[in-house]
Write a protein that holds these residues in place. Structure first.
Motif, PDB file in Angstrom:
ATOM      1  N   SER A 157       0.834  -1.202   0.000  1.00 31.88           N
ATOM      2  CA  SER A 157       0.000   0.000   0.000  1.00 31.88           C
ATOM      3  C   SER A 157       0.872   1.256   0.000  1.00 31.88           C
ATOM      4  CB  SER A 157      -0.916   0.021   1.229  1.00 31.88           C
ATOM      5  OG  SER A 157      -0.164   0.008   2.422  1.00 31.88           O
ATOM      6  N   GLN A 158       0.247   2.377  -0.355  1.00 36.11           N
ATOM      7  CA  GLN A 158       0.859   3.698  -0.246  1.00 36.11           C
ATOM      8  C   GLN A 158       2.218   3.814  -0.949  1.00 36.11           C
ATOM      9  OE1 GLN A 158      -0.594   6.354   1.225  1.00 36.11           O
ATOM     10  NE2 GLN A 158      -2.383   5.284   2.010  1.00 36.11           N
ATOM     11  N   ILE A 159       2.228   3.622  -2.279  1.00 36.24           N
ATOM     12  CA  ILE A 159       3.498   3.769  -3.001  1.00 36.24           C
ATOM     13  C   ILE A 159       3.746   5.212  -3.443  1.00 36.24           C
ATOM     14  CG2 ILE A 159       3.409   1.386  -3.807  1.00 36.24           C
ATOM     15  CD1 ILE A 159       2.781   2.647  -6.622  1.00 36.24           C
ATOM     16  N   HIS A 160       2.775   6.084  -3.190  1.00 39.03           N
ATOM     17  CA  HIS A 160       2.950   7.523  -3.435  1.00 39.03           C
ATOM     18  C   HIS A 160       3.410   7.830  -4.862  1.00 39.03           C
ATOM     19  CE1 HIS A 160       2.226   8.667   0.723  1.00 39.03           C
ATOM     20  NE2 HIS A 160       3.060   7.719   1.114  1.00 39.03           N
ATOM     21  N   GLY A 161       2.809   7.180  -5.823  1.00 39.50           N
ATOM     22  CA  GLY A 161       3.039   7.538  -7.218  1.00 39.50           C
ATOM     23  C   GLY A 161       4.343   7.092  -7.825  1.00 39.50           C
ATOM     24  N   ASP A 162       5.091   6.240  -7.139  1.00 38.27           N
ATOM     25  CA  ASP A 162       6.409   5.821  -7.614  1.00 38.27           C
ATOM     26  C   ASP A 162       6.287   4.507  -8.382  1.00 38.27           C
ATOM     27  OD1 ASP A 162       9.052   5.123  -7.991  1.00 38.27           O
ATOM     28  OD2 ASP A 162       9.689   5.755  -5.998  1.00 38.27           O
ATOM     29  N   ARG A 163       6.166   4.603  -9.720  1.00 36.79           N
ATOM     30  CA  ARG A 163       5.981   3.387 -10.514  1.00 36.79           C
ATOM     31  C   ARG A 163       7.255   2.554 -10.591  1.00 36.79           C
ATOM     32  NH1 ARG A 163       2.255   3.975 -15.796  1.00 36.79           N
ATOM     33  NH2 ARG A 163       2.478   1.721 -15.612  1.00 36.79           N
ATOM     34  N   GLN A 164       8.417   3.184 -10.491  1.00 35.35           N
ATOM     35  CA  GLN A 164       9.659   2.425 -10.452  1.00 35.35           C
ATOM     36  C   GLN A 164       9.709   1.575  -9.180  1.00 35.35           C
ATOM     37  OE1 GLN A 164      13.216   4.790 -10.737  1.00 35.35           O
ATOM     38  NE2 GLN A 164      14.584   3.031 -10.591  1.00 35.35           N
ATOM     39  N   LEU A 165       9.305   2.163  -8.059  1.00 36.38           N
ATOM     40  CA  LEU A 165       9.243   1.404  -6.813  1.00 36.38           C
ATOM     41  C   LEU A 165       8.229   0.283  -6.931  1.00 36.38           C
ATOM     42  CD1 LEU A 165       9.869   0.905  -3.829  1.00 36.38           C
ATOM     43  CD2 LEU A 165       8.149   2.643  -3.258  1.00 36.38           C
ATOM     44  N   LEU A 166       7.080   0.561  -7.527  1.00 32.00           N
ATOM     45  CA  LEU A 166       6.060  -0.470  -7.697  1.00 32.00           C
ATOM     46  C   LEU A 166       6.612  -1.652  -8.470  1.00 32.00           C
ATOM     47  CD1 LEU A 166       3.166  -1.522  -7.488  1.00 32.00           C
ATOM     48  CD2 LEU A 166       2.631  -0.203  -9.558  1.00 32.00           C
ATOM     49  N   SER A 167       7.359  -1.372  -9.539  1.00 34.16           N
ATOM     50  CA  SER A 167       7.943  -2.446 -10.333  1.00 34.16           C
ATOM     51  C   SER A 167       8.920  -3.276  -9.501  1.00 34.16           C
ATOM     52  CB  SER A 167       8.648  -1.857 -11.559  1.00 34.16           C
ATOM     53  OG  SER A 167       9.190  -2.878 -12.368  1.00 34.16           O
ATOM     54  N   LEU A 168       9.758  -2.602  -8.693  1.00 28.29           N
ATOM     55  CA  LEU A 168      10.702  -3.312  -7.828  1.00 28.29           C
ATOM     56  C   LEU A 168       9.965  -4.171  -6.798  1.00 28.29           C
ATOM     57  CD1 LEU A 168      13.466  -0.654  -7.043  1.00 28.29           C
ATOM     58  CD2 LEU A 168      13.816  -2.867  -8.159  1.00 28.29           C
ATOM     59  N   LEU A 169       8.893  -3.631  -6.250  1.00 26.72           N
ATOM     60  CA  LEU A 169       8.148  -4.368  -5.238  1.00 26.72           C
ATOM     61  C   LEU A 169       7.455  -5.590  -5.836  1.00 26.72           C
ATOM     62  CD1 LEU A 169       6.556  -1.501  -3.102  1.00 26.72           C
ATOM     63  CD2 LEU A 169       8.691  -2.759  -2.730  1.00 26.72           C
ATOM     64  N   LEU A 170       6.909  -5.442  -7.035  1.00 27.22           N
ATOM     65  CA  LEU A 170       6.228  -6.574  -7.657  1.00 27.22           C
ATOM     66  C   LEU A 170       7.238  -7.630  -8.118  1.00 27.22           C
ATOM     67  CD1 LEU A 170       3.391  -4.850  -9.708  1.00 27.22           C
ATOM     68  CD2 LEU A 170       3.229  -6.082  -7.539  1.00 27.22           C
ATOM     69  N   GLU A 171       8.385  -7.185  -8.606  1.00 30.81           N
ATOM     70  CA  GLU A 171       9.434  -8.133  -8.993  1.00 30.81           C
ATOM     71  C   GLU A 171       9.889  -8.942  -7.781  1.00 30.81           C
ATOM     72  OE1 GLU A 171      14.048  -8.006 -10.652  1.00 30.81           O
ATOM     73  OE2 GLU A 171      12.705  -6.300 -10.992  1.00 30.81           O
ATOM     74  N   GLY A 172      10.117  -8.250  -6.667  1.00 30.43           N
ATOM     75  CA  GLY A 172      10.527  -8.944  -5.454  1.00 30.43           C
ATOM     76  C   GLY A 172       9.427  -9.807  -4.886  1.00 30.43           C
ATOM     77  N   SER A 173       8.196  -9.319  -4.950  1.00 32.85           N
ATOM     78  CA  SER A 173       7.065 -10.084  -4.428  1.00 32.85           C
ATOM     79  C   SER A 173       6.875 -11.388  -5.191  1.00 32.85           C
ATOM     80  CB  SER A 173       5.784  -9.250  -4.501  1.00 32.85           C
ATOM     81  OG  SER A 173       5.859  -8.120  -3.655  1.00 32.85           O
ATOM     82  N   TYR A 174       7.078 -11.338  -6.498  1.00 30.64           N
ATOM     83  CA  TYR A 174       6.951 -12.565  -7.297  1.00 30.64           C
ATOM     84  C   TYR A 174       7.996 -13.591  -6.852  1.00 30.64           C
ATOM     85  CZ  TYR A 174       6.091 -15.516 -11.359  1.00 30.64           C
ATOM     86  OH  TYR A 174       5.757 -16.575 -12.165  1.00 30.64           O
ATOM     87  N   SER A 175       9.184 -13.110  -6.517  1.00 27.37           N
ATOM     88  CA  SER A 175      10.261 -14.017  -6.120  1.00 27.37           C
ATOM     89  C   SER A 175      10.018 -14.649  -4.755  1.00 27.37           C
ATOM     90  CB  SER A 175      11.604 -13.285  -6.109  1.00 27.37           C
ATOM     91  OG  SER A 175      11.948 -12.850  -7.409  1.00 27.37           O
ATOM     92  N   CYS A 176       9.490 -13.876  -3.807  1.00 28.61           N
ATOM     93  CA  CYS A 176       9.361 -14.414  -2.449  1.00 28.61           C
ATOM     94  C   CYS A 176       7.978 -14.977  -2.157  1.00 28.61           C
ATOM     95  CB  CYS A 176       9.743 -13.363  -1.409  1.00 28.61           C
ATOM     96  SG  CYS A 176       8.706 -11.905  -1.366  1.00 28.61           S
ATOM     97  N   CYS A 177       7.080 -14.920  -3.134  1.00 23.85           N
ATOM     98  CA  CYS A 177       5.742 -15.493  -2.974  1.00 23.85           C
ATOM     99  C   CYS A 177       5.752 -16.963  -3.403  1.00 23.85           C
ATOM    100  CB  CYS A 177       4.745 -14.702  -3.813  1.00 23.85           C
ATOM    101  SG  CYS A 177       3.019 -15.120  -3.538  1.00 23.85           S
ATOM    102  N   ILE A 178       5.057 -17.812  -2.663  1.00 26.17           N
ATOM    103  CA  ILE A 178       4.986 -19.226  -3.031  1.00 26.17           C
ATOM    104  C   ILE A 178       4.076 -19.386  -4.246  1.00 26.17           C
ATOM    105  CG2 ILE A 178       5.339 -19.964  -0.639  1.00 26.17           C
ATOM    106  CD1 ILE A 178       2.325 -20.676  -0.587  1.00 26.17           C
ATOM    107  N   PRO A 179       4.247 -20.448  -5.037  1.00 24.71           N
ATOM    108  CA  PRO A 179       3.304 -20.724  -6.119  1.00 24.71           C
ATOM    109  C   PRO A 179       1.881 -20.845  -5.566  1.00 24.71           C
ATOM    110  CG  PRO A 179       5.242 -22.090  -6.334  1.00 24.71           C
ATOM    111  CD  PRO A 179       5.362 -21.421  -5.007  1.00 24.71           C
ATOM    112  N   GLY A 180       0.963 -20.121  -6.177  1.00 24.74           N
ATOM    113  CA  GLY A 180      -0.408 -20.098  -5.691  1.00 24.74           C
ATOM    114  C   GLY A 180      -0.671 -19.001  -4.682  1.00 24.74           C
ATOM    115  N   GLY A 181       0.389 -18.316  -4.233  1.00 31.35           N
ATOM    116  CA  GLY A 181       0.216 -17.216  -3.287  1.00 31.35           C
ATOM    117  C   GLY A 181      -0.334 -15.977  -3.971  1.00 31.35           C
TER     118      GLY A 181
END
Length: 317
Positions: A157-181
Motif C-alpha cells: 500500500s501507499q506507493i505515493h506515485g512511484d511506478r519504479q518502486l512499484l515495479s521493484l516491489l512486484l518483482e521482489g514479491s513474485y520471487s518471495c511469494c509461493i506458487p499459488g500465493g
C-alpha cells in the motif's frame, strides 16, 4: 523539542574486548540510531534515513491519520483486511507497512500466521503480537526480497506515485511469494471531472501533480496496478474500484470520513515536495492546503478512487 539522535555514540573503554567485535557493535549501534534519527521541518517530524524516497512526515499527527485511514478502509471493505481470495494465510508480508496497524490487525485475526511488516522508515509500534515482526529495509533496491521467503500473501500500500518502486516491489514479491500465493495492492487517487477549473482545489492539484512529476512520481498509478501485476507474471488479476464523491453532500458518514481523512493529509503529501520542486515556502503551502480544503467543502466535481488489485503467482494445482 527536537528528538534528533546522533548517528553514533562513543564506544565504552573495553581493553579486553576484541577490536573486531567493537567495530561490529559500533556499526550496529550506528545503524540502529540512524533508523531513529529525525528532524523537524515545516513544523513536522521527518525521518532522516531515506528522506528522498520518503519525503513525508512520520510524526504522531500523521500516524494518527494513517491509522484512522486503515480503520475507514476496513469498514469500506465490509470488515475485511484484504479482498484476495485467501482465508487464513500462514505467512504474510506487509510492504510499506507504515505504522504497522494493518500488520498488527492481521496478526491478531490470524494467530496461527506469521506476519512481517517492512518499510523504509521507522514509525511502527513497539508492542506487537508474538506472531508479528517489523523490519526497516531499503525496499527501493533490487534484491530487497532476499530477506523474505515463502510468503502466501503479500500486501502492498501507499506507493505515493512511484511506478519504479512499484515495479521493484512486484518483482521482489513474485520471487518471495509461493506458487499459488497472492499479492494485493491498495492505493488511492483523485479523478476530477473538470480538471481545467480555476478553483483553489484545482490549482493545488495542478501544483502537486507538477511537484510529483519532477520527483519522478505520478498521481494515477492505481489505474495501472492490474497491468503491472500481469506484466510481472501474476495471473487471475482482479481489480475492485471504490469511487468516493469529493462532494460529500448527501453521502453517508463513512464516505465523508474517508474524504475528510484524505484531505487532512494535504500538508503531509505536499510540504516537502512543493518546496523542493516548486520553491514554495511553508506558509504559502499551508495556505494553499487550507484554500483547497475550503473549496472541497463547498463542492468539487470528481471522485477519490480507492483501487484494490490482486493477482496470483502461477504454479498452483
Amino acid at each position: 523539542m527536537n528528538d534528533t539522535l546522533p548517528l553514533a555514540t562513543p564506544l565504552e573503554d573495553a581493553s579486553d574486548s576484541d577490536p573486531l567485535d567493537d567495530i561490529e557493535e559500533a556499526s550496529t549501534r550506528s545503524f540502529d540510531l540512524a533508523l531513529h534519527q529525525s528532524v523537524y521541518r515545516f513544523g513536522r517530524l521527518y525521518s532522516v534515513i531515506h528522506r528522498d524516497q520518503h519525503p513525508w512526515p512520520i510524526d504522531e499527527l500523521e500516524q494518527d491519520r494513517l491509522e484512522e485511514q486503515s480503520i475507514l478502509l476496513c469498514e469500506l471493505f465490509r470488515g475485511r483486511l484484504f479482498l484476495a481470495p485467501i482465508e487464513s494465510p500462514r505467512s504474510v508480508l506487509d510492504i510499506k507497512t507504515g505504522t504497522g496497524c494493518w500488520a498488527i490487525e492481521c496478526a491478531d485475526r490470524h494467530p496461527a500466521s506469521t506476519v512481517c511488516g517492512v518499510d523504509l522508515v521507522k514509525m511502527q509500534h513497539e508492542w506487537v503480537p508474538p506472531n508479528c515482526e517489523f523490519f526497516i529495509d531499503d525496499i527501493c533496491q533490487p534484491g530487497w526480497h532476499t530477506h523474505y521467503k515463502d510468503m502466501e500473501f503479500i500486501h502492498i500500500s501507499q506507493i505515493h506515485g512511484d511506478r519504479q518502486l512499484l515495479s521493484l516491489l512486484l518483482e521482489g514479491s513474485y520471487s518471495c511469494c509461493i506458487p499459488g500465493g497472492w499479492v494485493e495492492i491498495c492505493d488511492m487517487s483523485v479523478q476530477l471531472e473538470e480538471s481545467g477549473e480555476n478553483s483553489p482545489f484545482h490549482g493545488f492539484f495542478r501544483d502537486i501533480a507538477t511537484a510529483y512529476a519532477r520527483d519522478g512520481r505520478q498521481l494515477n498509478p492505481p489505474l495501472h496496478f492490474g497491468t503491472e501485476l500481469a506484466q510481472h507474471g501474476f495471473v487471475n488479476v482482479t481489480a475492485h474500484s471504490y469511487l468516493i464523491p469529493l462532494c460529500t453532500e448527501g453521502c453517508d458518514q463513512l464516505m465523508r470520513g474517508i474524504v475528510r481523512n484524505w484531505a487532512a493529509g494535504l500538508e503531509a503529501y505536499s510540504l516537502a515536495l512543493m518546496e523542493k520542486h516548486l520553491g514554495k515556502g511553508y506558509l504559502e503551502t499551508i495556505l494553499l492546503c487550507a484554500s483547497a480544503r475550503e473549496a472541497l467543502r463547498k463542492g468539487i466535481k470528481g471522485v477519490l478512487q480507492i483501487q484494490v488489485v490482486y493477482g496470483q503467482k502461477p504454479g498452483f494445482n
